[in-house]
Design a protein around this motif. Structure first.
Motif, PDB file in Angstrom:
ATOM      1  N   PRO A   1       0.825  -1.209   0.000  1.00  0.00           N
ATOM      2  CA  PRO A   1       0.000   0.000   0.000  1.00  0.00           C
ATOM      3  C   PRO A   1       0.860   1.260   0.000  1.00  0.00           C
ATOM      4  O   PRO A   1       1.961   1.276   0.548  1.00  0.00           O
ATOM      5  N   ALA A   2       0.350   2.319  -0.622  1.00  0.00           N
ATOM      6  CA  ALA A   2       1.030   3.613  -0.608  1.00  0.00           C
ATOM      7  C   ALA A   2       0.494   4.411   0.574  1.00  0.00           C
ATOM      8  O   ALA A   2      -0.644   4.877   0.550  1.00  0.00           O
ATOM      9  N   TYR A   3       1.303   4.551   1.613  1.00  0.00           N
ATOM     10  CA  TYR A   3       0.852   5.240   2.818  1.00  0.00           C
ATOM     11  C   TYR A   3       1.126   6.736   2.712  1.00  0.00           C
ATOM     12  O   TYR A   3       1.997   7.187   1.944  1.00  0.00           O
ATOM     13  N   LEU A   4       0.386   7.506   3.498  1.00  0.00           N
ATOM     14  CA  LEU A   4       0.565   8.954   3.526  1.00  0.00           C
ATOM     15  C   LEU A   4       1.980   9.321   3.963  1.00  0.00           C
ATOM     16  O   LEU A   4       2.536   8.718   4.887  1.00  0.00           O
ATOM     17  N   LYS A   5       2.550  10.330   3.289  1.00  0.00           N
ATOM     18  CA  LYS A   5       3.858  10.851   3.690  1.00  0.00           C
ATOM     19  C   LYS A   5       3.755  12.274   4.219  1.00  0.00           C
ATOM     20  O   LYS A   5       4.624  12.733   4.951  1.00  0.00           O
ATOM     21  N   TRP A   6       2.667  12.962   3.828  1.00  0.00           N
ATOM     22  CA  TRP A   6       2.462  14.346   4.235  1.00  0.00           C
ATOM     23  C   TRP A   6       1.016  14.527   4.697  1.00  0.00           C
ATOM     24  O   TRP A   6       0.114  13.884   4.183  1.00  0.00           O
ATOM     25  N   ILE A   7       0.834  15.408   5.658  1.00  0.00           N
ATOM     26  CA  ILE A   7      -0.497  15.804   6.115  1.00  0.00           C
ATOM     27  C   ILE A   7      -0.680  17.279   5.803  1.00  0.00           C
ATOM     28  O   ILE A   7       0.119  18.129   6.237  1.00  0.00           O
ATOM     29  N   GLN A   8      -1.712  17.598   5.014  1.00  0.00           N
ATOM     30  CA  GLN A   8      -2.029  18.994   4.741  1.00  0.00           C
ATOM     31  C   GLN A   8      -2.997  19.470   5.812  1.00  0.00           C
ATOM     32  O   GLN A   8      -4.135  19.014   5.886  1.00  0.00           O
ATOM     33  N   ALA A   9      -2.530  20.391   6.662  1.00  0.00           N
ATOM     34  CA  ALA A   9      -3.300  20.754   7.858  1.00  0.00           C
ATOM     35  C   ALA A   9      -3.371  22.262   8.039  1.00  0.00           C
ATOM     36  O   ALA A   9      -2.528  23.014   7.537  1.00  0.00           O
ATOM     37  N   THR A  10      -4.396  22.684   8.780  1.00  0.00           N
ATOM     38  CA  THR A  10      -4.582  24.096   9.108  1.00  0.00           C
ATOM     39  C   THR A  10      -3.846  24.425  10.391  1.00  0.00           C
ATOM     40  O   THR A  10      -4.071  23.799  11.432  1.00  0.00           O
ATOM     41  N   VAL A  11      -2.937  25.390  10.311  1.00  0.00           N
ATOM     42  CA  VAL A  11      -2.219  25.891  11.486  1.00  0.00           C
ATOM     43  C   VAL A  11      -2.487  27.393  11.561  1.00  0.00           C
ATOM     44  O   VAL A  11      -1.962  28.156  10.758  1.00  0.00           O
ATOM     45  N   GLY A  12      -3.335  27.790  12.531  1.00  0.00           N
ATOM     46  CA  GLY A  12      -3.733  29.196  12.590  1.00  0.00           C
ATOM     47  C   GLY A  12      -4.505  29.570  11.349  1.00  0.00           C
ATOM     48  O   GLY A  12      -5.517  28.965  11.015  1.00  0.00           O
ATOM     49  N   GLN A  13      -4.005  30.571  10.618  1.00  0.00           N
ATOM     50  CA  GLN A  13      -4.675  31.030   9.403  1.00  0.00           C
ATOM     51  C   GLN A  13      -4.027  30.475   8.133  1.00  0.00           C
ATOM     52  O   GLN A  13      -4.402  30.865   7.031  1.00  0.00           O
ATOM     53  N   SER A  14      -3.084  29.551   8.292  1.00  0.00           N
ATOM     54  CA  SER A  14      -2.364  29.057   7.128  1.00  0.00           C
ATOM     55  C   SER A  14      -2.521  27.548   6.964  1.00  0.00           C
ATOM     56  O   SER A  14      -2.939  26.845   7.881  1.00  0.00           O
TER      57      SER A  14
END
Length: 284
Positions: free
Chosen positions: A176-189
């Motif tokens: 399986p191809a597992y996640l390498k990055w998490i796109q997340a909200t930090v404050g306003q960015s």
């Protein structure tokens, strides 16, 4: 979907049987009657979705799941069953997979948190499975009778169930191809967080908190989706709302109520281990 309504003797083990082939269900039911006459089949399903519904309804001690079924497979059904909430007096059922011979899958079973039956169900191999499952159920009952003991800790040994399910899902030979990055909200960015930096994930009703040593961020992806997208050898589910990085576990202790609590390296957060996942730290 067939719901059985037998008179169930007090203390008799109960099972749900799921296979899309009626003849296989008939054969397995007959062989189980020989090998485990005390077992009561409370319901039968023709696919994984029905199996999940029946397990939720009947809360059996054992679930027999054909791996390959139309729609939702046995592996997918087991994944949902492993996510079910359990009450104070309940534990998740033992899972027995029904499978055609596949060496990769069999190796996963031999290391894993479930048992298996090869099609067609041979009496000698079925007898061994029955002995293993009956022993686990007896251990659960004994643990339930002992103050301070957790019945779910007696459920299974070896590979955590989520790791086993990932191995089975990949048994066709493709990793399986597992996640390498998490796109997340930090404050306003919006930030791209490397998965290798994450200490743990905790979900509430709307958001999942992503915690690294330096950053606390939010994503909208629930834990049940992250479980399928993260490498199960690097992240363990310890609660229906919590995933923790294995290398971030500093220690596991018990609180005054006997609950297991995970301490996280380099962070003050304490993570509770729910009863369904205490087998991960059964030596505690």
């Amino acid at each position: 979907m067939t719901a059985q309504t037998p008179d169930i003797p007090t203390g008799a083990p109960r099972a749900v049987l799921a296979d899309d082939e009626r003849l296989m269900r008939d054969q397995l039911r007959a062989r189980l009657a020989e090998a485990w006459p005390e077992l009561v089949i409370v319901a039968e399903a023709k696919n994984g979705a029905e199996a999940v519904e029946l397990v939720e309804q009947h809360r059996p001690d054992v679930v027999f799941l054909d791996i390959r079924m139309p729609g939702m497979t046995g592996v997918e059904a087991a994944r949902q069953i492993a996510q079910m909430e359990v009450g104070e007096d309940d534990v998740l059922p033992e899972i027995v997979f029904i499978t055609a011979y596949d060496q990769y899958a069999v190796e996963a079973f031999e290391q894993g948190a479930a048992d298996y039956i090869l099609k067609p169900a041979e009496r000698d191999r079925l007898k061994l499975t029955v002995e293993r499952i009956a022993k686990r159920l007896a251990a659960k009952r004994d643990a339930a009778d002992e103050p301070g003991q957790d019945p779910s800790a007696a459920s299974a040994s070896g590979l955590p169930i989520q790791q086993l399910l990932h191995r089975l899902a990949a048994s066709g030979g493709t990793k399986p191809a597992y996640l390498k990055w998490i796109q997340a909200t930090v404050g306003q960015s919006i930030q791209m967080i490397p998965v290798e930096e994450v200490l743990f994930f905790i979900s509430d009703e709307k958001y999942t908190r992503v915690q690294t040593p330096q950053v606390e961020a939010l994503i909208r992806k629930p834990i049940k989706e992250l479980v399928d997208e993260l490498d199960p050898e690097r992240f363990w589910q310890i609660h229906r709302s919590t995933l923790v990085a294995v290398n971030a576990i500093a220690a596991v202790t018990r609180d005054f109520r006997g609950r297991q609590i995970v301490a996280v390296k380099g962070h003050s957060q304490k993570l509770e281990v729910s009863r369904s996942y205490t087998h991960l730290f059964k030596g505690m």
